[in-house]
Design a protein around this motif. Structure first.
Motif, PDB file in Angstrom:
ATOM      1  N   GLY A 122       0.801  -1.217   0.000  1.00  0.00           N
ATOM      2  CA  GLY A 122       0.000   0.000   0.000  1.00  0.00           C
ATOM      3  C   GLY A 122       0.834   1.268   0.000  1.00  0.00           C
ATOM      4  O   GLY A 122       0.301   2.372   0.144  1.00  0.00           O
ATOM      5  N   ASP A 123       2.155   1.153  -0.170  1.00  0.00           N
ATOM      6  CA  ASP A 123       3.013   2.341  -0.126  1.00  0.00           C
ATOM      7  C   ASP A 123       3.074   3.074  -1.466  1.00  0.00           C
ATOM      8  O   ASP A 123       3.611   4.173  -1.529  1.00  0.00           O
ATOM      9  N   TRP A 124       2.551   2.475  -2.507  1.00  0.00           N
ATOM     10  CA  TRP A 124       2.419   3.164  -3.795  1.00  0.00           C
ATOM     11  C   TRP A 124       0.968   3.084  -4.233  1.00  0.00           C
ATOM     12  O   TRP A 124       0.335   2.021  -4.133  1.00  0.00           O
ATOM     13  N   VAL A 125       0.457   4.192  -4.738  1.00  0.00           N
ATOM     14  CA  VAL A 125      -0.869   4.216  -5.351  1.00  0.00           C
ATOM     15  C   VAL A 125      -0.668   4.715  -6.771  1.00  0.00           C
ATOM     16  O   VAL A 125       0.102   5.658  -6.998  1.00  0.00           O
ATOM     17  N   LYS A 126      -1.327   4.050  -7.702  1.00  0.00           N
ATOM     18  CA  LYS A 126      -1.138   4.402  -9.108  1.00  0.00           C
ATOM     19  C   LYS A 126      -2.475   4.795  -9.719  1.00  0.00           C
ATOM     20  O   LYS A 126      -3.463   4.089  -9.533  1.00  0.00           O
ATOM     21  N   VAL A 127      -2.505   5.904 -10.418  1.00  0.00           N
ATOM     22  CA  VAL A 127      -3.709   6.279 -11.165  1.00  0.00           C
ATOM     23  C   VAL A 127      -3.312   6.740 -12.563  1.00  0.00           C
ATOM     24  O   VAL A 127      -2.293   7.406 -12.742  1.00  0.00           O
ATOM     25  N   ARG A 128      -4.129   6.359 -13.528  1.00  0.00           N
ATOM     26  CA  ARG A 128      -3.865   6.764 -14.907  1.00  0.00           C
ATOM     27  C   ARG A 128      -4.714   7.997 -15.196  1.00  0.00           C
ATOM     28  O   ARG A 128      -5.937   7.947 -15.064  1.00  0.00           O
ATOM     29  N   VAL A 129      -4.054   9.087 -15.522  1.00  0.00           N
ATOM     30  CA  VAL A 129      -4.783  10.350 -15.707  1.00  0.00           C
ATOM     31  C   VAL A 129      -4.285  11.068 -16.956  1.00  0.00           C
ATOM     32  O   VAL A 129      -3.120  10.930 -17.337  1.00  0.00           O
ATOM     33  N   PRO A 130      -5.158  11.844 -17.602  1.00  0.00           N
ATOM     34  CA  PRO A 130      -4.670  12.691 -18.686  1.00  0.00           C
ATOM     35  C   PRO A 130      -3.825  13.834 -18.111  1.00  0.00           C
ATOM     36  O   PRO A 130      -4.026  14.232 -16.956  1.00  0.00           O
ATOM     37  N   VAL A 131      -2.916  14.337 -18.928  1.00  0.00           N
ATOM     38  CA  VAL A 131      -2.046  15.431 -18.499  1.00  0.00           C
ATOM     39  C   VAL A 131      -2.856  16.582 -17.895  1.00  0.00           C
ATOM     40  O   VAL A 131      -2.478  17.153 -16.875  1.00  0.00           O
ATOM     41  N   SER A 132      -4.005  16.886 -18.515  1.00  0.00           N
ATOM     42  CA  SER A 132      -4.783  18.034 -18.033  1.00  0.00           C
ATOM     43  C   SER A 132      -5.193  17.855 -16.569  1.00  0.00           C
ATOM     44  O   SER A 132      -5.138  18.803 -15.780  1.00  0.00           O
ATOM     45  N   LEU A 133      -5.567  16.608 -16.215  1.00  0.00           N
ATOM     46  CA  LEU A 133      -5.984  16.379 -14.830  1.00  0.00           C
ATOM     47  C   LEU A 133      -4.767  16.386 -13.882  1.00  0.00           C
ATOM     48  O   LEU A 133      -4.823  16.956 -12.789  1.00  0.00           O
ATOM     49  N   ALA A 134      -3.669  15.778 -14.331  1.00  0.00           N
ATOM     50  CA  ALA A 134      -2.456  15.787 -13.498  1.00  0.00           C
ATOM     51  C   ALA A 134      -2.035  17.226 -13.230  1.00  0.00           C
ATOM     52  O   ALA A 134      -1.602  17.566 -12.123  1.00  0.00           O
TER      53      ALA A 134
END
Ligand SMILES: *[C@@H]1O[C@H](CO)[C@@H](O)[C@H](O)[C@H]1NC(C)=O
Ligand SMILES: *[C@@H]1O[C@H](CO)[C@@H](O)[C@H](O)[C@H]1NC(C)=O
Ligand SMILES: *[C@@H]1O[C@H](CO)[C@@H](O)[C@H](O)[C@H]1NC(C)=O
Ligand SMILES: *[C@@H]1O[C@H](CO)[C@@H](O)[C@H](O)[C@H]1NC(C)=O
Ligand SMILES: *[C@@H]1O[C@H](CO)[C@@H](O)[C@H](O)[C@H]1NC(C)=O
Ligand SMILES: *[C@@H]1O[C@H](CO)[C@@H](O)[C@H](O)[C@H]1NC(C)=O
Ligand SMILES: *[C@@H]1O[C@H](CO)[C@@H](O)[C@H](O)[C@H]1NC(C)=O
Ligand SMILES: *[C@@H]1O[C@H](CO)[C@@H](O)[C@H](O)[C@H]1NC(C)=O
Length: 609
Positions: A122-134
């Protein structure tokens, strides 16, 4: 106390609901100056997808480090008591509060907790996001950056921010500020005809007291084969006995493919008793291993042929990790995050029984890896080491320099905004939880001037270096004062031959050198030591450095000390190789016969200290 804590927790939760954290005040989390050679091309496409990795703090890491040091200290009663995957995960798990704070932040952007991809601890969380949201989440702007020399292009930013209340709950978010390129560390690559080497028949062997039978074939002076290494490093005909439990691996990045036909040709010629040997390939993050001879990778061939050639018949694995090639500016394919170390580490840490020995010949200048990210990667290497894996890395091929230009004339600049002249250490070579290998050449062995060496600016000197390194620094007097960090982790730890290695590559029999050749050589030898221990019912060696520094101090002839020569760079002569440890060749090159005795517990006086 408990209910009070709960009450405050509820209040906080209510507070956050009332004012979504995305609207909170943001503070800069990290800002970097991009390394020399990168230029900003254009704003990143708003719809380009990136896989954001959010690293949560590991509050018990100090405890993990203490376990690691105890179980790898040959004088400690817990020596060899490696930790299990579950024990390691328990020691790196984040605080509940950090988990919920990050979950709530992500929920504000529409990511439900159960949709998040998490590492086992649980020490890394990964989310796939478009550049605009990041850009919105991190209050930043991403650009396409291009490397002037290679044309590599990546999507990065030079600074990012986080809501103030999250600073204590997030160590790092990437990809943001990492400009490292993860170079293969090969020095020179030249085709040569074996007939070019005329063996002096009058002097068929060179007397080397530490070698097998005190002799090394004269041809080995400019022509390295596995047989040469077996003679020179006193391996002889040691044959692995624990092939049922022992494993060795080499890592591959940057579209470096290990070719089976080349591997077969290499074994047929240099390890004929093992002609039909093979290896497993594990594909990580869409890594591939294109078997066209035209696609064969010289680095991958070198690493697999020598690491596996020396340790045969130990089962061998080649990891090919995607994530590079770098992003192509006009392409918006989603699966290119270009954080290949993180991908490999995520894979290997989830493996319940990783290979006991893993060799890696890739790295980059420490300063191109942001401090927060380098620290995380190094801590993950510590986790692997604590599991009993011996991690071997090459030290770099640019002496004390940065590898970006001619070592004689290059000036080495820091990219901390101050543009100072300093020696440029390499990463992961500088991580205190791995074993770093420099290079020698010729017989008798001398310092190979390319050998990367120096002192980290990120990682403090670990306890196991407390004797050897201050001794070297003291003898330096004021030489290079201000150019290197006297309190940093110093490297390399050991060395091995690093030039004139015969390989097969793309169907051709050719020669290559670099610390890239030295690392798999040490990897193969360490794997044989692990074999001996496992065959005798002992645990694998695991993290090697506390043992190496103890042996180097007390049983120095277990390594062939290299004295004289230096590793120039940054317009200087670099450090000089001295008696004992030095930041050019470490303690020197291995004497397998002596190390075998030590590995089997015949510590010959070691324990009397
Ligand atoms: C020495 O090297 C030469 C050239 O590779 C080879 O023909 C010869 O067999 C080697 N001799 C020994 C004793 O290894
Ligand atoms: C090996 O080659 C080096 C470089 O050419 C040379 O200095 C050295 O004398 C050679 N070794 C022997 C034993 O001839
Ligand atoms: C390798 O395989 C070939 C074909 O199966 C066989 O003829 C040969 O004997 C094998 N060589 C070794 C050294 O096992
Ligand atoms: C691998 O590639 C496939 C197809 O191109 C893609 O759907 C998938 O998401 C990729 N996996 C990773 C881990 O990038
Ligand atoms: C494999 O490499 C060859 C030579 O570079 C190339 O022509 C071919 O397209 C590659 N195959 C794949 C599946 O990428
Ligand atoms: C750093 O200083 C050198 C020499 O003064 C100069 O050539 C170079 O452009 C400077 N680099 C940056 C990034 O300011
Ligand atoms: C020198 O190394 C120490 C220990 O890792 C570090 O705290 C310090 O910031 C480094 N100094 C510089 C100038 O990088
Ligand atoms: C440091 O000083 C000592 C004593 O004066 C001297 O022997 C040694 O050569 C010096 N070291 C260097 C690198 O100049």
């Amino acid at each position: 106390m408990k209910s009070f804590g709960l009450f405050v927790g509820l209040l906080l939760a209510v507070g956050i609901r009332a004012a979504p954290s995305k609207d909170c005040e943001h503070n800069v989390k990290e800002a970097v100056t991009p390394p020399r050679g990168w230029s900003k091309v254009k704003p990143a496409p708003a719809d380009h997808l990136i896989e954001l990795r959010i690293g949560l703090p590991q509050p018990k890491f100090a405890e993990l480090e203490q376990h690691l040091y105890e179980i790898s200290d040959p004088f400690h009663e817990r020596y060899g008591a490696h930790l299990s995957k579950e024990e390691v995960e328990d020691l790196i798990a984040p605080h509940e509060e950090s988990v919920s704070a990050v979950d709530e932040w992500l929920a504000d952007y529409g990511f439900a907790s159960h949709e998040l991809s998490r590492s086992p601890a649980g020490d890394w969380v990964k989310v796939r996001v478009p550049v605009s949201l990041a850009e919105d989440m991190l209050k930043t702007e991403y650009h396409v950056w291009q490397h002037e020399e290679t044309g590599d292009a990546i999507v990065r930013t030079t600074t990012y921010s986080l809501p103030v209340h999250l600073h204590g709950h997030i160590d790092v978010v990437q990809p943001t500020t990492t400009f490292a390129r993860l170079r293969g560390m090969k020095a020179t690559y030249h085709y040569a005809d074996e007939q070019d080497f005329i063996v002096d028949i009058a002097q068929p062997t060179i007397p080397i007291p530490s070698a097998l039978n005190g002799q090394v074939n004269a041809s080995c002076n400019a022509s390295i084969t596995p047989t040469c290494l077996r003679e020179l490093y006193n391996i002889g005909n040691y044959t692995p006995q624990a092939a049922d439990v022992n494993k060795i691996a080499a890592t591959g990045y940057l579209d470096q493919y290990a070719n089976f036909e080349d591997f077969h040709d290499f074994f047929a010629k240099y390890v004929p008793e093992a002609t039909n040997a093979t290896f497993d390939v594990i594909y990580i993050n869409n890594g591939t291993n294109n078997q066209s001879l035209a696609a064969a990778g010289v680095e991958a061939n070198l690493d697999t042929q020598y690491a596996f050639g020396l340790s045969y018949p130990t089962p061998a694995t080649f990891y090919t990790t995607g994530g590079s090639p770098p992003f192509i500016p006009d392409d918006t394919t989603p699966d290119n995050t270009n954080e290949p170390y993180a991908d490999w580490l995520a894979y290997i840490l989830s493996d319940p029984s990783p290979p006991q020995t893993i060799s890696t010949s890739y790295g980059d200048n420490e300063q191109t890896v942001p401090y927060s990210y380098a620290t995380r990667v190094c801590k993950e290497l510590a986790q692997l080491s604590a599991r009993g894996v011996s991690l071997i890395f090459s030290s770099g091929d640019s002496g004390v320099g940065d590898g970006d230009s001619d070592p004689a004339t290059q000036q080495c600049f820091t990219n901390n905004g101050l543009n100072e002249t300093k020696f440029i250490p390499a990463f992961p070579a500088s991580c205190p939880y791995v074993t770093t290998v420099g290079a020698t050449w010729y017989i008798p062995e001398v310092t190979y001037y390319i050998s990367g060496g120096g002192f980290s600016n990120y990682f403090a000197r670990p306890w196991y270096q407390e004797l050897a390194v201050p001794h070297y620094i003291k003898n330096l007097n004021t030489t290079y004062e201000g150019l290197y960090n006297a309190s940093g982790r110093a490297y390399p730890d050991v060395a091995a031959q690093g030039q004139f290695f015969w390989i097969f590559d793309g169907g051709d029999n050719s020669q290559i050198g670099g610390t890239s050749a030295a690392a798999p050589t040490v990897g193969g030898i360490v794997s044989l030591l692990n074999d001996a221990r496992l065959a005798n019912g002992l645990p694998a060696l695991g993290f090697l450095n506390p043992l190496i520094y103890a042996v180097g101090a007390i049983l120095p002839d277990a390594f062939n000390d290299i004295v004289g020569g230096s590793n120039p760079g940054c317009g200087t002569e670099g450090f000089t190789a001295e008696v004992g440890w030095d930041p050019v060749t470490g303690f020197g090159t291995p004497n397998f016969g002596k190390l075998l005795d030590i590995a089997l517990g015949n510590l010959g006086g070691l324990l009397e200290f």
